[in-house]
Motif scaffolding. Structure first.
Motif, PDB file in Angstrom:
ATOM      1  N   TYR A  93       6.771  33.573 -47.586  1.00 46.49           N
ATOM      2  CA  TYR A  93       6.403  32.391 -47.131  1.00 46.49           C
ATOM      3  C   TYR A  93       6.557  31.155 -47.935  1.00 46.49           C
ATOM      4  CZ  TYR A  93       5.015  34.656 -43.060  1.00 46.49           C
ATOM      5  OH  TYR A  93       4.755  35.771 -41.523  1.00 46.49           O
ATOM      6  N   TYR A  94       7.346  30.102 -47.371  1.00 44.47           N
ATOM      7  CA  TYR A  94       7.808  29.067 -48.177  1.00 44.47           C
ATOM      8  C   TYR A  94       7.254  27.802 -47.366  1.00 44.47           C
ATOM      9  CZ  TYR A  94      11.105  32.239 -50.747  1.00 44.47           C
ATOM     10  OH  TYR A  94      11.675  33.261 -51.199  1.00 44.47           O
ATOM     11  N   CYS A  95       6.815  27.008 -48.297  1.00 39.45           N
ATOM     12  CA  CYS A  95       6.480  25.519 -47.973  1.00 39.45           C
ATOM     13  C   CYS A  95       7.536  24.535 -48.027  1.00 39.45           C
ATOM     14  CB  CYS A  95       5.200  25.026 -48.716  1.00 39.45           C
ATOM     15  SG  CYS A  95       4.665  23.341 -48.177  1.00 39.45           S
ATOM     16  N   ASN A  96       7.996  23.820 -47.157  1.00 38.21           N
ATOM     17  CA  ASN A  96       9.011  22.718 -47.221  1.00 38.21           C
ATOM     18  C   ASN A  96       8.421  21.510 -46.844  1.00 38.21           C
ATOM     19  OD1 ASN A  96      11.217  21.268 -45.113  1.00 38.21           O
ATOM     20  ND2 ASN A  96      12.232  22.034 -46.948  1.00 38.21           N
ATOM     21  N   ALA A  97       8.941  20.447 -47.461  1.00 37.47           N
ATOM     22  CA  ALA A  97       8.800  19.134 -47.331  1.00 37.47           C
ATOM     23  C   ALA A  97       9.975  18.271 -46.928  1.00 37.47           C
ATOM     24  CB  ALA A  97       7.792  18.351 -48.304  1.00 37.47           C
ATOM     25  N   ARG A  98      10.163  17.363 -46.114  1.00 39.78           N
ATOM     26  CA  ARG A  98      11.321  16.671 -45.718  1.00 39.78           C
ATOM     27  C   ARG A  98      11.340  15.525 -45.083  1.00 39.78           C
ATOM     28  NH1 ARG A  98      17.097  19.328 -42.907  1.00 39.78           N
ATOM     29  NH2 ARG A  98      18.297  17.785 -44.116  1.00 39.78           N
ATOM     30  N   ARG A  99      11.943  14.509 -45.526  1.00 41.96           N
ATOM     31  CA  ARG A  99      11.921  13.172 -45.158  1.00 41.96           C
ATOM     32  C   ARG A  99      13.273  12.640 -45.033  1.00 41.96           C
ATOM     33  NH1 ARG A  99      10.876   7.761 -47.372  1.00 41.96           N
ATOM     34  NH2 ARG A  99      10.130   6.315 -45.632  1.00 41.96           N
ATOM     35  N   ILE A 100      13.953  12.387 -43.809  1.00 34.71           N
ATOM     36  CA  ILE A 100      15.159  11.975 -43.722  1.00 34.71           C
ATOM     37  C   ILE A 100      15.097  10.199 -43.246  1.00 34.71           C
ATOM     38  CG2 ILE A 100      17.337  11.890 -42.282  1.00 34.71           C
ATOM     39  CD1 ILE A 100      16.557  15.178 -41.924  1.00 34.71           C
ATOM     40  N   THR A 101      15.786   9.546 -44.138  1.00 36.89           N
ATOM     41  CA  THR A 101      16.037   8.153 -43.573  1.00 36.89           C
ATOM     42  C   THR A 101      17.639   7.914 -43.586  1.00 36.89           C
ATOM     43  OG1 THR A 101      15.979   7.281 -45.835  1.00 36.89           O
ATOM     44  CG2 THR A 101      13.893   7.721 -44.915  1.00 36.89           C
ATOM     45  N   ILE A 102      17.804   6.451 -43.224  1.00 30.55           N
ATOM     46  CA  ILE A 102      19.058   6.088 -43.288  1.00 30.55           C
ATOM     47  C   ILE A 102      19.732   6.290 -44.460  1.00 30.55           C
ATOM     48  CG2 ILE A 102      20.743   3.999 -42.850  1.00 30.55           C
ATOM     49  CD1 ILE A 102      18.721   3.118 -40.493  1.00 30.55           C
ATOM     50  N   LEU A 103      18.996   5.945 -45.487  1.00 23.44           N
ATOM     51  CA  LEU A 103      19.821   6.247 -46.936  1.00 23.44           C
ATOM     52  C   LEU A 103      19.332   7.541 -47.637  1.00 23.44           C
ATOM     53  CD1 LEU A 103      18.395   2.529 -48.096  1.00 23.44           C
ATOM     54  CD2 LEU A 103      20.572   3.109 -47.176  1.00 23.44           C
ATOM     55  N   SER A 104      18.565   8.460 -47.197  1.00 25.44           N
ATOM     56  CA  SER A 104      18.338   9.611 -48.116  1.00 25.44           C
ATOM     57  C   SER A 104      17.749  10.638 -47.308  1.00 25.44           C
ATOM     58  CB  SER A 104      17.314   9.406 -49.099  1.00 25.44           C
ATOM     59  OG  SER A 104      16.014   8.859 -48.450  1.00 25.44           O
ATOM     60  N   ASP A 105      18.014  11.782 -47.645  1.00 22.12           N
ATOM     61  CA  ASP A 105      17.416  12.911 -47.121  1.00 22.12           C
ATOM     62  C   ASP A 105      16.804  13.977 -48.397  1.00 22.12           C
ATOM     63  OD1 ASP A 105      19.005  15.730 -45.499  1.00 22.12           O
ATOM     64  OD2 ASP A 105      17.141  15.604 -45.955  1.00 22.12           O
ATOM     65  N   ASN A 106      15.486  13.768 -48.242  1.00 20.17           N
ATOM     66  CA  ASN A 106      14.744  14.347 -49.417  1.00 20.17           C
ATOM     67  C   ASN A 106      14.136  15.750 -48.963  1.00 20.17           C
ATOM     68  OD1 ASN A 106      15.197  12.174 -51.333  1.00 20.17           O
ATOM     69  ND2 ASN A 106      13.511  11.017 -50.228  1.00 20.17           N
ATOM     70  N   ASP A 107      14.510  16.683 -49.664  1.00 24.70           N
ATOM     71  CA  ASP A 107      13.973  18.101 -49.079  1.00 24.70           C
ATOM     72  C   ASP A 107      13.565  18.896 -50.207  1.00 24.70           C
ATOM     73  OD1 ASP A 107      16.194  20.638 -47.490  1.00 24.70           O
ATOM     74  OD2 ASP A 107      14.045  20.287 -47.427  1.00 24.70           O
ATOM     75  N   TYR A 108      12.268  19.301 -50.272  1.00 23.42           N
ATOM     76  CA  TYR A 108      11.581  20.027 -51.239  1.00 23.42           C
ATOM     77  C   TYR A 108      11.025  21.204 -50.655  1.00 23.42           C
ATOM     78  CZ  TYR A 108      11.181  15.201 -52.869  1.00 23.42           C
ATOM     79  OH  TYR A 108      11.697  13.683 -53.278  1.00 23.42           O
ATOM     80  N   TRP A 109      11.149  22.431 -51.767  1.00 21.91           N
ATOM     81  CA  TRP A 109      10.689  23.601 -51.530  1.00 21.91           C
ATOM     82  C   TRP A 109       9.495  24.066 -52.494  1.00 21.91           C
ATOM     83  CZ3 TRP A 109      12.174  26.409 -47.233  1.00 21.91           C
ATOM     84  CH2 TRP A 109      13.476  25.966 -46.493  1.00 21.91           C
ATOM     85  N   GLY A 110       8.795  25.089 -51.971  1.00 25.31           N
ATOM     86  CA  GLY A 110       7.950  25.727 -52.988  1.00 25.31           C
ATOM     87  C   GLY A 110       8.599  26.857 -53.363  1.00 25.31           C
ATOM     88  N   GLN A 111       7.622  27.509 -54.149  1.00 24.26           N
ATOM     89  CA  GLN A 111       8.154  28.844 -54.828  1.00 24.26           C
ATOM     90  C   GLN A 111       7.970  30.123 -53.959  1.00 24.26           C
ATOM     91  OE1 GLN A 111       5.108  27.528 -55.269  1.00 24.26           O
ATOM     92  NE2 GLN A 111       3.899  29.536 -55.416  1.00 24.26           N
ATOM     93  N   GLY A 112       7.166  29.886 -52.724  1.00 24.88           N
ATOM     94  CA  GLY A 112       7.068  30.954 -52.069  1.00 24.88           C
ATOM     95  C   GLY A 112       5.644  31.782 -52.299  1.00 24.88           C
ATOM     96  N   THR A 113       5.041  32.496 -51.236  1.00 23.52           N
ATOM     97  CA  THR A 113       3.949  33.421 -51.559  1.00 23.52           C
ATOM     98  C   THR A 113       4.209  34.565 -50.428  1.00 23.52           C
ATOM     99  OG1 THR A 113       1.401  33.501 -51.515  1.00 23.52           O
ATOM    100  CG2 THR A 113       2.393  32.197 -49.595  1.00 23.52           C
ATOM    101  N   GLN A 114       4.049  35.744 -51.165  1.00 26.42           N
ATOM    102  CA  GLN A 114       4.225  36.842 -50.580  1.00 26.42           C
ATOM    103  C   GLN A 114       2.994  37.325 -49.487  1.00 26.42           C
ATOM    104  OE1 GLN A 114       6.808  39.241 -50.767  1.00 26.42           O
ATOM    105  NE2 GLN A 114       5.577  40.360 -48.867  1.00 26.42           N
ATOM    106  N   VAL A 115       3.449  37.628 -48.171  1.00 31.50           N
ATOM    107  CA  VAL A 115       2.569  37.933 -47.152  1.00 31.50           C
ATOM    108  C   VAL A 115       2.901  39.604 -46.704  1.00 31.50           C
ATOM    109  CG1 VAL A 115       1.632  37.840 -45.050  1.00 31.50           C
ATOM    110  CG2 VAL A 115       1.959  35.799 -46.249  1.00 31.50           C
ATOM    111  N   THR A 116       1.991  40.343 -46.974  1.00 32.07           N
ATOM    112  CA  THR A 116       2.460  41.721 -46.530  1.00 32.07           C
ATOM    113  C   THR A 116       1.493  42.311 -45.610  1.00 32.07           C
ATOM    114  OG1 THR A 116       3.349  42.284 -48.924  1.00 32.07           O
ATOM    115  CG2 THR A 116       2.872  44.168 -47.451  1.00 32.07           C
ATOM    116  N   VAL A 117       2.124  42.789 -44.195  1.00 29.75           N
ATOM    117  CA  VAL A 117       0.924  43.233 -43.407  1.00 29.75           C
ATOM    118  C   VAL A 117       0.983  44.731 -43.328  1.00 29.75           C
ATOM    119  CG1 VAL A 117       0.272  43.215 -41.084  1.00 29.75           C
ATOM    120  CG2 VAL A 117       1.121  40.868 -42.202  1.00 29.75           C
ATOM    121  N   SER A 118       0.154  45.526 -43.670  1.00 27.42           N
ATOM    122  CA  SER A 118       0.303  47.150 -43.617  1.00 27.42           C
ATOM    123  C   SER A 118      -0.897  47.620 -43.840  1.00 27.42           C
ATOM    124  CB  SER A 118       1.230  47.351 -44.714  1.00 27.42           C
ATOM    125  OG  SER A 118       1.302  48.613 -45.053  1.00 27.42           O
TER     126      SER A 118
END
Length: 119
Positions: A93-118
């Protein structure tokens, strides 16, 4: 800029987990926050999204009624509460932050965390 996910782990079917995404280095309250997941051999998919002020959320049909996205702008943190977990929820599972304006598109990602259902 940093997004740090936590809260993943191994859980039995029907169990719950709460993922957290701690943000720093940008104006968190101005960004739409999303959780994505990627299972082995599959494409990354959006799980849930919440607008900058927290007023609007949406999620993929497969998690509706089970997962809830939220945010605390005072703590610069987004959350994903996952209840009724199923084996098919197993993914990174990854977290994402995004902000789009007329002048920019900022898009950030985390490193992820494992979820295992078993069992």
């Amino acid at each position: 800029v940093q997004l740090v996910e936590s809260g993943g782990g191994l859980v039995q079917p029907g169990g719950s987990l709460r993922l957290s995404c701690a943000a720093s280095g940008f104006t968190f309250s101005s960004y739409t926050m999303s959780w994505y997941r990627q299972a082995p051999g599959k494409e990354r998919e959006m799980v849930a999204r919440i607008t900058s002020g927290g007023g609007i959320t949406n999620s993929v049909d497969s998690v509706k009624g089970r997962f809830t996205i939220s945010r605390d702008n005072a703590k610069n943190t987004a959350y994903l509460q996952m209840n009724g977990l199923k084996p098919e929820d197993t993914a990174v599972y990854y977290c994402n932050a995004r902000r789009i304006t007329i002048l920019s598109d900022n898009d950030y990602w985390g490193q992820g965390t494992q979820v295992t259902v078993s069992s």
